[in-house]
Design a protein around this motif. Structure first.
Motif, short mmCIF file in Angstrom:
data_model
loop_
_atom_site.label_atom_id
_atom_site.label_comp_id
_atom_site.label_asym_id
_atom_site.label_seq_id
_atom_site.Cartn_x
_atom_site.Cartn_y
_atom_site.Cartn_z
N GLN A 253 0.84 -1.20 0.00
CA GLN A 253 0.00 0.00 0.00
C GLN A 253 0.88 1.26 0.00
O GLN A 253 0.66 2.20 -0.77
CB GLN A 253 -0.94 -0.04 1.21
CG GLN A 253 -2.05 0.99 1.20
CD GLN A 253 -1.61 2.28 1.88
OE1 GLN A 253 -0.86 2.24 2.85
NE2 GLN A 253 -2.04 3.41 1.35
N ASN A 260 2.90 6.71 -6.80
CA ASN A 260 1.91 7.65 -7.33
C ASN A 260 2.25 9.09 -6.95
O ASN A 260 2.17 10.00 -7.77
CB ASN A 260 0.51 7.32 -6.80
CG ASN A 260 0.00 5.98 -7.29
OD1 ASN A 260 0.46 5.47 -8.31
ND2 ASN A 260 -0.93 5.40 -6.55
N GLN A 261 2.64 9.29 -5.70
CA GLN A 261 2.87 10.66 -5.25
C GLN A 261 4.13 11.26 -5.88
O GLN A 261 4.15 12.46 -6.19
CB GLN A 261 2.98 10.73 -3.73
CG GLN A 261 3.03 12.15 -3.25
CD GLN A 261 2.87 12.24 -1.76
OE1 GLN A 261 3.82 12.23 -1.01
NE2 GLN A 261 1.62 12.31 -1.32
N HIS A 263 5.13 10.63 -8.90
CA HIS A 263 4.72 11.05 -10.24
C HIS A 263 3.75 12.23 -10.18
O HIS A 263 3.70 13.05 -11.10
CB HIS A 263 4.15 9.87 -11.02
CG HIS A 263 5.20 8.86 -11.34
ND1 HIS A 263 6.07 8.98 -12.39
CD2 HIS A 263 5.60 7.74 -10.68
CE1 HIS A 263 6.93 7.99 -12.39
NE2 HIS A 263 6.67 7.21 -11.36
N ALA A 264 3.00 12.33 -9.07
CA ALA A 264 2.11 13.48 -8.89
C ALA A 264 2.91 14.78 -8.75
O ALA A 264 2.58 15.78 -9.38
CB ALA A 264 1.21 13.27 -7.67
N LEU A 267 4.28 15.81 -12.00
CA LEU A 267 3.25 16.45 -12.82
C LEU A 267 2.96 17.87 -12.33
O LEU A 267 2.62 18.76 -13.12
CB LEU A 267 1.98 15.59 -12.75
CG LEU A 267 1.00 15.60 -13.90
CD1 LEU A 267 -0.01 14.48 -13.73
CD2 LEU A 267 0.27 16.91 -14.02
N PHE A 274 6.30 14.04 -17.17
CA PHE A 274 5.60 12.77 -17.25
C PHE A 274 6.61 11.66 -17.45
O PHE A 274 7.37 11.71 -18.43
CB PHE A 274 4.63 12.76 -18.43
CG PHE A 274 3.55 13.80 -18.36
CD1 PHE A 274 2.37 13.56 -17.68
CD2 PHE A 274 3.71 15.03 -18.99
CE1 PHE A 274 1.37 14.51 -17.62
CE2 PHE A 274 2.71 16.00 -18.93
CZ PHE A 274 1.54 15.74 -18.25
N MET A 276 5.50 8.18 -16.75
CA MET A 276 4.68 7.03 -17.11
C MET A 276 3.97 7.31 -18.43
O MET A 276 3.55 8.44 -18.68
CB MET A 276 3.66 6.75 -16.00
CG MET A 276 4.33 6.31 -14.70
SD MET A 276 3.14 5.72 -13.49
CE MET A 276 2.43 7.27 -12.92
N ASN A 277 3.82 6.30 -19.24
CA ASN A 277 3.04 6.46 -20.47
C ASN A 277 1.79 5.55 -20.40
O ASN A 277 1.49 4.97 -19.36
CB ASN A 277 3.90 6.19 -21.71
CG ASN A 277 4.43 4.77 -21.76
OD1 ASN A 277 3.86 3.86 -21.15
ND2 ASN A 277 5.51 4.58 -22.49
N ASP A 278 1.07 5.46 -21.51
CA ASP A 278 -0.19 4.71 -21.51
C ASP A 278 0.04 3.23 -21.18
O ASP A 278 -0.84 2.58 -20.60
CB ASP A 278 -0.92 4.87 -22.84
CG ASP A 278 -1.58 6.25 -22.96
OD1 ASP A 278 -1.60 7.00 -21.96
OD2 ASP A 278 -2.07 6.59 -24.06
N VAL A 279 1.20 2.70 -21.56
CA VAL A 279 1.50 1.30 -21.22
C VAL A 279 1.73 1.16 -19.70
O VAL A 279 1.21 0.25 -19.06
CB VAL A 279 2.73 0.79 -22.01
CG1 VAL A 279 3.20 -0.56 -21.49
CG2 VAL A 279 2.37 0.69 -23.50
N LYS A 281 0.43 2.94 -17.45
CA LYS A 281 -0.88 3.07 -16.81
C LYS A 281 -1.71 1.80 -16.96
O LYS A 281 -2.47 1.44 -16.06
CB LYS A 281 -1.63 4.28 -17.38
CG LYS A 281 -0.93 5.59 -17.03
CD LYS A 281 -1.77 6.78 -17.39
CE LYS A 281 -1.84 7.01 -18.87
NZ LYS A 281 -2.55 8.25 -19.24
N ILE A 284 -0.58 -0.53 -14.32
CA ILE A 284 -1.19 -0.16 -13.04
C ILE A 284 -2.62 -0.70 -12.96
O ILE A 284 -3.02 -1.28 -11.94
CB ILE A 284 -1.18 1.38 -12.85
CG1 ILE A 284 0.25 1.86 -12.58
CG2 ILE A 284 -2.11 1.81 -11.70
CD1 ILE A 284 0.38 3.35 -12.34
N VAL A 288 -3.96 -3.15 -10.06
CA VAL A 288 -5.09 -2.73 -9.21
C VAL A 288 -6.19 -3.81 -9.24
O VAL A 288 -6.73 -4.19 -8.20
CB VAL A 288 -5.64 -1.35 -9.67
CG1 VAL A 288 -6.99 -1.06 -9.04
CG2 VAL A 288 -4.63 -0.25 -9.33
N TYR A 305 3.05 -2.14 -7.50
CA TYR A 305 3.81 -1.54 -8.60
C TYR A 305 4.59 -0.34 -8.09
O TYR A 305 4.20 0.31 -7.12
CB TYR A 305 2.87 -1.09 -9.73
CG TYR A 305 1.84 -0.08 -9.28
CD1 TYR A 305 2.18 1.26 -9.11
CD2 TYR A 305 0.53 -0.45 -9.00
CE1 TYR A 305 1.24 2.19 -8.68
CE2 TYR A 305 -0.41 0.46 -8.56
CZ TYR A 305 -0.04 1.78 -8.40
OH TYR A 305 -0.97 2.70 -7.96
#
Lengths: 404, 404
Positions: A253, A260-261, A263-264, A267, A274, A276-279, A281, A284, A288, A305
């Protein structure tokens, strides 16, 4: 005449609590503590041979067989000079019979056993191997934490590769950086079931370098300071406790939240960064969903991840679940090359893409071959190793051997 | 016998300071104030006709000609009932001769002139048009801010569509929501040069709904509270000042930073929420480079991207730069359908993809046709309009006309 030479290998580490931001860019002092898992150097490693010889004209480094100029005042020079200084102060000044290696130039050959194209940061394992081989060559009495102070000045996260297992980089508070070093949270043997499945994601474009990116975040993000002051300290304490207790749920967790944070805040940078790309994501979304099913069936998470400054996914999981995850990734990301089944999960017939029962397959679209270029299955590993003379990367002349 | 009927149209608005998070989900009270630009309803609008008649059996709504059931206790019912209550209290109770419209059922026909597939949120313009048409039907003496209190309970951001120009939604502090309404920051006429180029991005998968997404962020993000308390208040003040001063540089800088931060807190959610895709990110890269060139040449920014809860880009720019931006987007995103050249930028020959001098074309890859499905060029517009009987969407029987 004696040959003064040592060879060492060092592992890669992948952070669970991310390092992002320096408070001192010259000394490489971070704005927050971080924590990583050291990966097994049986699979991914940097190996370095260092030799000191009075006949050598100047310090020289070959990286993967190619001359890599040592810039004066640069990070590499800083590390080499600091190790020479310790040789003099801790060895030669105390023992008049010790050879004056600190006055000799060094030849250094370093080799990564994973391709640069894999997109795995080699600077951490590389600087850790370099510092380890020179420390051995110089017969320094230094502890791994003391050596981590030097590796840190080569590449921040390299300091964490001085230990195996679970490693914290304590940010420290002193201006000279003397309290900003790595410590072992737990050895590999404490929780050896931790495995990692690395998905090497194809990336069309070169992203922002982490060195420049993190300073832009420090300068422009309105959220970073809150992360540094109020989020990371608690996460460091909580994940250390989770590791002590071998609590995978908490470990996963926190690891996912901190990825995530990181990468946040990237951003939240101007202009935004950025990695991460669409792959990335899509992976992820798979994890999930995989965890949702696991939680429903067992009450526990099965995977975590994490993404560094690039699109590659590292998925931490316990040994017993590694097979399911390798199958899951294969299901959505067909592979060109056969999976390297190091842990003999699949026997002779190879991997078949597959999802667990109850998995909602619609959470991601199947991708074309090469969207994920490779899948590497590894696990938690030990710290730097000293290798025998037969592993030397330098030939008799002190230049790199040609590797097969 | 009299026909009690009114028709109104209302505009779309696109936020510069984003609304993300409710402190009261029933009353739709936000965790922070927000600010938007109202777009011209000559181009994008919802139109609604409301009729009250003693012969009608029950309140009925048709959305784009299709019966859209009004759920008891739902948001639509809340808005209709509140407007009926105001009709009674503010009109019928004060003037005994006023027809008792509050006791009649209403038939409502609403129509969006842009396809749902465009991915533009129609709930804001839709609820604003509904509230406007009923307020007109009921001859309410209410101000736009008073009506915005009702529209807010239909869809939070709808409250901002009660005004033209530049509009703030003041979050308020009261538990009953009576101070959470929209106010005009500046009318359209104050800064009419504000144009918007909307890039409708193709999206394979359905994203997280904003209603559920924002509450997950409220519950799990470690960064949201800092944004709410320490970032948004200053940005609201700063962008209001920028609008007053017609300072596009400040407007653009704040707009882009707040779009980034909204997506950053969405990413900082568990599990993370992604609204932008690789195409969205490519458009950001283009605008960043376009601004870099502009800054170098003129000392000023020329464009500001912003993204709502989806992959579509809205690019704010001043009228004089709209042509360059339309050309820039066409250069990287070839279009299947001809560009609707509302402002006659291109004459007969149509748009040619083109970058400005000094633009580094390598910041993004050219995409295939349909990566951006459409480009809509519009500008700042006025608030809800009352339309004549000839614009009615209901036929004599009180059911929707068939639209051409």
């Amino acid at each position: 005449m004696s040959v003064f030479q040592a060879t060492a290998s060092a592992p890669v580490n992948i952070a669970c609590i991310k390092y992002w931001g320096k408070r001192d860019t010259k000394l490489i002092l971070p704005t927050n503590s971080s924590l990583s898992v050291t990966l097994d150097q049986d699979h991914l490693r940097s190996t370095t041979t260092s030799r000191a010889d009075p006949s050598f004209k100047k310090d020289t480094l070959w990286l993967n067989g190619k001359d890599d100029p040592i810039k004066e005042g640069g990070r590499l020079a800083t590390c080499i000079n600091e190790l020479k200084r310790l040789r003099k102060v801790l060895v030669e000044d105390k023992d008049a019979s010790a050879p004056k290696l600190s006055t000799y130039a060094v030849h250094i050959a370093s080799y990564n056993n994973f391709p640069t194209a894999a997109g795995l940061a080699s600077s951490a394992s590389g600087f850790a191997a370099l510092v380890s081989s020179l420390a051995k060559l110089y017969e320094l009495p230094s502890t791994p934490s003391e050596l981590s102070l030097i590796a840190r000045q080569g590449s921040g996260s390299a300091c964490r590769s001085l230990f195996g297992g679970y490693v914290a980089w304590e940010m420290g508070t002193k201006a000279d950086g003397s309290d900003s070093y790595a410590v072992e949270v737990a050895p590999q043997s404490h929780w050896p079931e931790m495995h990692a499945v690395i998905c090497v994601v194809n990336d069309a474009k070169k992203g922002t370098s982490s060195t420049s990116g993190m300073q832009r975040t420090v300068e422009t993000s309105a959220l970073l300071q809150h992360r540094i002051k109020h989020v990371v300290p608690k996460r460091m304490a909580d994940i250390s406790a989770a590791i002590q207790a071998r609590d995978f749920d908490a470990f996963a967790q926190i690891t996912m939240a901190d990825s995530n944070q990181f990468h946040a805040v990237a951003l939240d940078t101007e202009p935004p960064i950025f990695y991460m790309n669409d792959v990335s994501k899509a992976i992820i979304a798979l994890i999930v969903e995989y965890n949702r099913v696991a939680l429903e069936k067992t009450g526990h998470l099965k995977a975590a991840y994490t993404y560094d400054a690039g699109p590659n996914a590292v998925i931490y999981t316990l040994q017993e679940n590694a097979k399911e995850i390798v199958e899951l990734i294969h299901k959505y990301f067909p592979q060109k090359e056969a999976f390297n089944d190091r842990f003999q999960l699949f026997g002779g017939e190879g991997v078949k893409g597959k999802v667990v029962e109850g998995f909602n397959e619609a959470v991601a679209q199947p991708h074309e071959v090469d969207a994920v270029k490779g899948i590497i299955h590894t696990k938690v590993g030990d710290g730097p190793r000293t290798l025998g003379a037969e592993e030397s990367l330098l030939n008799a002349e002190g230049t790199p051997k040609t590797l097969a």
